[in-house]
Write a protein that holds these residues in place. Structure first.
Motif, PDB file in Angstrom:
ATOM      1  N   TRP A   1       0.722  -1.126   0.043  1.00  0.00           N
ATOM      2  CA  TRP A   1      -0.063   0.039  -0.096  1.00  0.00           C
ATOM      3  C   TRP A   1       0.896   1.211   0.041  1.00  0.00           C
ATOM      4  CZ3 TRP A   1      -4.735  -0.207   3.806  1.00  0.00           C
ATOM      5  CH2 TRP A   1      -5.720  -1.325   3.447  1.00  0.00           C
ATOM      6  N   ARG A   2       0.393   2.485  -0.417  1.00  0.00           N
ATOM      7  CA  ARG A   2       0.770   3.742  -0.475  1.00  0.00           C
ATOM      8  C   ARG A   2       0.177   4.369   0.792  1.00  0.00           C
ATOM      9  NH1 ARG A   2       0.963   5.765  -6.147  1.00  0.00           N
ATOM     10  NH2 ARG A   2      -1.198   5.204  -5.903  1.00  0.00           N
ATOM     11  N   MET A   3       1.057   5.370   1.334  1.00  0.00           N
ATOM     12  CA  MET A   3       0.248   6.317   2.422  1.00  0.00           C
ATOM     13  C   MET A   3       1.005   7.641   2.074  1.00  0.00           C
ATOM     14  SD  MET A   3       0.115   6.094   6.603  1.00  0.00           S
ATOM     15  CE  MET A   3       1.690   5.859   6.736  1.00  0.00           C
ATOM     16  N   THR A   4       0.199   8.676   1.890  1.00  0.00           N
ATOM     17  CA  THR A   4       0.629   9.892   1.774  1.00  0.00           C
ATOM     18  C   THR A   4       0.727  10.792   3.123  1.00  0.00           C
ATOM     19  OG1 THR A   4       0.688  12.034   0.827  1.00  0.00           O
ATOM     20  CG2 THR A   4      -1.631  11.088   1.133  1.00  0.00           C
ATOM     21  N   SER A   5       1.586  11.492   3.285  1.00  0.00           N
ATOM     22  CA  SER A   5       1.887  12.289   4.704  1.00  0.00           C
ATOM     23  C   SER A   5       1.568  13.832   4.312  1.00  0.00           C
ATOM     24  CB  SER A   5       3.193  12.288   5.238  1.00  0.00           C
ATOM     25  OG  SER A   5       3.338  13.101   6.309  1.00  0.00           O
TER      26      SER A   5
ATOM     27  N   ASN B   1      -9.674   6.816  -3.719  1.00  0.00           N
ATOM     28  CA  ASN B   1      -8.996   5.646  -3.773  1.00  0.00           C
ATOM     29  C   ASN B   1      -7.786   5.905  -4.906  1.00  0.00           C
ATOM     30  OD1 ASN B   1      -8.396   2.824  -3.394  1.00  0.00           O
ATOM     31  ND2 ASN B   1      -9.252   2.156  -5.264  1.00  0.00           N
ATOM     32  N   THR B   2      -7.215   7.227  -4.829  1.00  0.00           N
ATOM     33  CA  THR B   2      -5.831   7.676  -5.666  1.00  0.00           C
ATOM     34  C   THR B   2      -4.789   6.757  -4.839  1.00  0.00           C
ATOM     35  OG1 THR B   2      -6.881   9.728  -6.346  1.00  0.00           O
ATOM     36  CG2 THR B   2      -4.456   9.364  -6.258  1.00  0.00           C
ATOM     37  N   ILE B   3      -5.071   6.726  -3.438  1.00  0.00           N
ATOM     38  CA  ILE B   3      -4.035   6.090  -2.585  1.00  0.00           C
ATOM     39  C   ILE B   3      -4.818   5.472  -1.368  1.00  0.00           C
ATOM     40  CG2 ILE B   3      -3.737   8.167  -1.119  1.00  0.00           C
ATOM     41  CD1 ILE B   3      -0.596   7.648  -1.390  1.00  0.00           C
ATOM     42  N   GLU B   4      -4.095   4.438  -0.846  1.00  0.00           N
ATOM     43  CA  GLU B   4      -4.822   3.578   0.260  1.00  0.00           C
ATOM     44  C   GLU B   4      -4.877   4.302   1.476  1.00  0.00           C
ATOM     45  OE1 GLU B   4      -3.282   0.693  -2.825  1.00  0.00           O
ATOM     46  OE2 GLU B   4      -2.479   2.398  -1.815  1.00  0.00           O
TER      47      GLU B   4
ATOM     48  N   GLN C   1       3.006  -4.409   3.527  1.00  0.00           N
ATOM     49  CA  GLN C   1       3.967  -3.233   3.575  1.00  0.00           C
ATOM     50  C   GLN C   1       2.960  -2.028   3.103  1.00  0.00           C
ATOM     51  OE1 GLN C   1       7.514  -4.192   1.566  1.00  0.00           O
ATOM     52  NE2 GLN C   1       7.724  -6.145   2.323  1.00  0.00           N
ATOM     53  N   ILE C   2       3.636  -1.107   3.852  1.00  0.00           N
ATOM     54  CA  ILE C   2       2.977   0.435   3.419  1.00  0.00           C
ATOM     55  C   ILE C   2       4.094   1.370   3.278  1.00  0.00           C
ATOM     56  CG2 ILE C   2       1.723   2.311   4.364  1.00  0.00           C
ATOM     57  CD1 ILE C   2       0.371   0.067   6.268  1.00  0.00           C
ATOM     58  N   GLN C   3       4.150   2.082   2.110  1.00  0.00           N
ATOM     59  CA  GLN C   3       5.217   3.118   1.611  1.00  0.00           C
ATOM     60  C   GLN C   3       4.682   4.462   2.004  1.00  0.00           C
ATOM     61  OE1 GLN C   3       6.714   2.530  -2.308  1.00  0.00           O
ATOM     62  NE2 GLN C   3       8.444   3.927  -1.892  1.00  0.00           N
ATOM     63  N   LEU C   4       5.511   5.321   2.618  1.00  0.00           N
ATOM     64  CA  LEU C   4       5.057   6.592   3.170  1.00  0.00           C
ATOM     65  C   LEU C   4       5.571   7.370   1.941  1.00  0.00           C
ATOM     66  CD1 LEU C   4       3.658   8.210   5.309  1.00  0.00           C
ATOM     67  CD2 LEU C   4       5.919   8.409   6.324  1.00  0.00           C
ATOM     68  N   PHE C   5       4.844   8.473   1.577  1.00  0.00           N
ATOM     69  CA  PHE C   5       5.296   9.524   0.843  1.00  0.00           C
ATOM     70  C   PHE C   5       5.136  10.970   1.386  1.00  0.00           C
ATOM     71  CE2 PHE C   5       4.092   5.694  -1.830  1.00  0.00           C
ATOM     72  CZ  PHE C   5       5.235   5.952  -2.955  1.00  0.00           C
ATOM     73  N   ALA C   6       6.010  11.798   0.853  1.00  0.00           N
ATOM     74  CA  ALA C   6       6.133  13.226   1.503  1.00  0.00           C
ATOM     75  C   ALA C   6       4.707  13.863   0.755  1.00  0.00           C
ATOM     76  CB  ALA C   6       7.179  13.725   1.416  1.00  0.00           C
ATOM     77  N   PRO C   7       4.456  15.282   1.442  1.00  0.00           N
ATOM     78  CA  PRO C   7       3.575  15.942   0.703  1.00  0.00           C
ATOM     79  C   PRO C   7       4.186  16.500  -0.869  1.00  0.00           C
ATOM     80  CG  PRO C   7       3.709  16.775   2.898  1.00  0.00           C
ATOM     81  CD  PRO C   7       4.861  15.743   2.790  1.00  0.00           C
ATOM     82  N   GLY C   8       3.237  16.363  -1.706  1.00  0.00           N
ATOM     83  CA  GLY C   8       3.504  16.663  -3.031  1.00  0.00           C
ATOM     84  C   GLY C   8       4.230  15.580  -3.896  1.00  0.00           C
ATOM     85  N   GLU C   9       4.834  14.440  -3.524  1.00  0.00           N
ATOM     86  CA  GLU C   9       5.070  13.266  -4.116  1.00  0.00           C
ATOM     87  C   GLU C   9       3.967  12.628  -4.707  1.00  0.00           C
ATOM     88  OE1 GLU C   9       9.155  12.098  -1.609  1.00  0.00           O
ATOM     89  OE2 GLU C   9       7.559  11.061  -1.281  1.00  0.00           O
ATOM     90  N   ILE C  10       2.673  12.646  -4.142  1.00  0.00           N
ATOM     91  CA  ILE C  10       1.812  12.058  -5.020  1.00  0.00           C
ATOM     92  C   ILE C  10       0.535  13.113  -5.064  1.00  0.00           C
ATOM     93  CG2 ILE C  10      -0.005  10.344  -4.968  1.00  0.00           C
ATOM     94  CD1 ILE C  10       1.927   8.382  -3.487  1.00  0.00           C
ATOM     95  N   VAL C  11       0.159  13.537  -3.599  1.00  0.00           N
ATOM     96  CA  VAL C  11      -0.798  14.614  -3.624  1.00  0.00           C
ATOM     97  C   VAL C  11      -0.324  15.696  -2.508  1.00  0.00           C
ATOM     98  CG1 VAL C  11      -2.700  13.321  -4.237  1.00  0.00           C
ATOM     99  CG2 VAL C  11      -1.978  13.540  -1.770  1.00  0.00           C
ATOM    100  N   PRO C  12      -0.841  17.075  -2.802  1.00  0.00           N
ATOM    101  CA  PRO C  12      -0.574  18.128  -1.783  1.00  0.00           C
ATOM    102  C   PRO C  12      -0.750  17.716  -0.527  1.00  0.00           C
ATOM    103  CG  PRO C  12      -1.416  18.929  -3.760  1.00  0.00           C
ATOM    104  CD  PRO C  12      -1.809  17.657  -3.900  1.00  0.00           C
ATOM    105  N   ALA C  13      -0.159  18.400   0.391  1.00  0.00           N
ATOM    106  CA  ALA C  13      -0.474  18.111   1.903  1.00  0.00           C
ATOM    107  C   ALA C  13      -2.013  17.987   2.100  1.00  0.00           C
ATOM    108  CB  ALA C  13       0.468  19.135   2.796  1.00  0.00           C
ATOM    109  N   LEU C  14      -2.655  19.022   1.955  1.00  0.00           N
ATOM    110  CA  LEU C  14      -4.024  19.389   2.452  1.00  0.00           C
ATOM    111  C   LEU C  14      -5.235  18.563   1.789  1.00  0.00           C
ATOM    112  CD1 LEU C  14      -3.899  22.844   3.628  1.00  0.00           C
ATOM    113  CD2 LEU C  14      -3.514  20.868   4.949  1.00  0.00           C
ATOM    114  N   GLN C  15      -4.686  17.723   0.644  1.00  0.00           N
ATOM    115  CA  GLN C  15      -5.432  16.909  -0.318  1.00  0.00           C
ATOM    116  C   GLN C  15      -5.545  15.409   0.209  1.00  0.00           C
ATOM    117  OE1 GLN C  15      -5.107  17.952  -4.470  1.00  0.00           O
ATOM    118  NE2 GLN C  15      -5.037  20.103  -4.181  1.00  0.00           N
ATOM    119  N   ALA C  16      -4.645  15.063   1.410  1.00  0.00           N
ATOM    120  CA  ALA C  16      -4.600  13.754   1.612  1.00  0.00           C
ATOM    121  C   ALA C  16      -5.837  12.980   1.738  1.00  0.00           C
ATOM    122  CB  ALA C  16      -3.518  13.895   2.856  1.00  0.00           C
ATOM    123  N   LEU C  17      -6.863  13.518   2.450  1.00  0.00           N
ATOM    124  CA  LEU C  17      -8.028  12.881   2.717  1.00  0.00           C
ATOM    125  C   LEU C  17      -8.912  12.691   1.328  1.00  0.00           C
ATOM    126  CD1 LEU C  17     -10.231  11.983   4.978  1.00  0.00           C
ATOM    127  CD2 LEU C  17     -11.298  14.142   4.679  1.00  0.00           C
ATOM    128  N   ASP C  18      -8.884  13.602   0.646  1.00  0.00           N
ATOM    129  CA  ASP C  18      -9.561  13.426  -0.616  1.00  0.00           C
ATOM    130  C   ASP C  18      -8.869  12.180  -1.694  1.00  0.00           C
ATOM    131  OD1 ASP C  18     -11.437  15.702  -0.308  1.00  0.00           O
ATOM    132  OD2 ASP C  18      -9.622  16.791  -0.701  1.00  0.00           O
TER     133      ASP C  18
END
Length: 365
Positions: free
Chosen positions: A34-38, A89-92, A67-84
């Motif tokens: 899985w992927r997790m954005t911070s 389902n852009t990210i788990e 396994q869960i891979q963590l990504f910093a803000p902006g690497e997948i989505v901006p910081a304040l768009q994490a919940l969206d």
């Protein structure tokens, strides 16, 4: 039946049972990535690192099959768009603060902290034993996510100001970076709240785009260097007496997990919650000393300011309870517990802590 035939049949039976069992076992412990954005920059080692801890604990609990891979803000989505990103389902998963999404619905605030609410110990009690997690997830389901506390900062500071704040009048017209419900309360006193992601706060303060900013506490605030451009450091952050971070998970993905993996996630987030506060309680005291030596001017909010903010908060609660059933449901539950909790703390934690603080002021500690 001859003996060799019986053994042969028994052998086939055992072999057959093994053949049937293997897919069931494999299904119970699938290999998942899985992927997790911070919402927190990597430079914030406690905040960002807490997401890494969640991933580490889950991997260890599942023999590295989950396994869960963590990504910093902006690497997948901006910081304040994490919940969206989790909801669609852009990210788990996301590691963020529930109250960042206050604009979607004010009830999101209860997942992090509300003004003049609970301290961190009370937050844990309400969430884990007072039905808080169940209430929050009933609400989060409307947005397609499941959420679990994953970190607690403890009581936060009131923030950095370019000028002294002595009376409520001093708040009028102040542009302040402050997230969630706290901003709505201060807005009633004339503050112009700004919701800005962590990595963008210092440049905004340095350029004069904002006049004040709250973040977390001494350890993180020192890293950012707020004291260089806004020397007055106020306390307490009455809007965050015990601020939770959250791990949000796409609900469909979570519901499809084996029970053992669901349990691994719940245990990992709970352990990370305990770890974060312990670490902050260790690193904040020396950081506060260093900030004072570097020129930060530590100031308490006056009773006049706090009282005005308390009254404004009560007004906000009344307004939101009247029009938002989800908000009222959580408010009624949390505040019923708050009444009893502060009675208990008055005869337990408060007098014990206060006595030792007096000894410290007298130079006996």
């Amino acid at each position: 039946m001859k003996r060799r035939d019986v053994l042969k049949a028994a052998g086939l039976g055992i072999a057959g049972a093994s053949t049937l069992a293997m897919p069931a076992i494999a299904q119970a412990t699938p290999e998942l990535k899985w992927r997790m954005t911070s919402s927190f920059p990597k430079s914030m080692d406690v905040l960002y690192g807490n997401g890494e801890l969640v991933a580490k604990y889950v991997a260890e609990a599942t023999d590295n099959k989950f396994q869960i891979q963590l990504f910093a803000p902006g690497e997948i989505v901006p910081a304040l768009q994490a919940l969206d990103a989790v909801a669609n389902n852009t990210i788990e998963m996301a590691h963020t603060c529930s109250y960042y999404y206050w604009g979607k619905d004010p009830a999101f605030a209860f997942g992090t902290a509300v003004p003049f609410g609970l301290n961190s110990r009370m937050q844990n009690a309400w969430m884990y034993y007072g039905g808080g997690i169940e209430l929050m997830n009933e609400f989060y389901a409307k947005f397609g996510v499941v959420g679990f506390p994953a970190g607690n900062t403890g009581a936060q500071m009131g923030g950095w100001f370019r000028k002294e704040i002595n009376t409520p009048e001093d708040l009028k017209g102040l542009k302040m970076r402050i997230a969630g419900f706290g901003g709505a309360v201060l807005q009633k006193l004339g503050v112009i709240p700004q919701q800005i992601a962590g990595g963008d706060i210092y440049p905004s303060l340095e350029k004069g785009t904002i006049d004040a900013a709250e973040w977390v506490g001494p350890y993180d605030d020192e890293k950012i260097g707020f004291y260089k451009v806004a020397p007055y450091y106020y306390y307490p952050g009455f809007w965050e007496g015990g601020a939770y971070l959250h791990a949000f998970i796409n609900k469909a993905k979570y519901d499809a997990l084996p029970d053992s993996y669901k349990q691994a996630l719940q245990i990992a987030t709970k352990a990370a919650t305990s770890d974060m506060q312990a670490r902050y309680d260790m690193v904040n005291p020396p950081a506060m000393k260093r900030l004072a030596q570097a020129g930060a001017k530590l100031r308490p909010f006056s009773q006049q300011v706090l009282s005005a903010c308390f009254d404004a908060a009560q007004q906000s609660y009344d307004e939101l309870n009247a029009k938002n059933a989800d908000f009222k449901k959580m408010y009624d539950s949390m505040m019923a517990y708050r009444r009893d909790a502060f009675l208990w703390f008055q005869v337990s934690e408060y007098p014990a802590d206060t006595f030792l603080m007096v000894q410290q002021r007298e130079g006996k500690l």
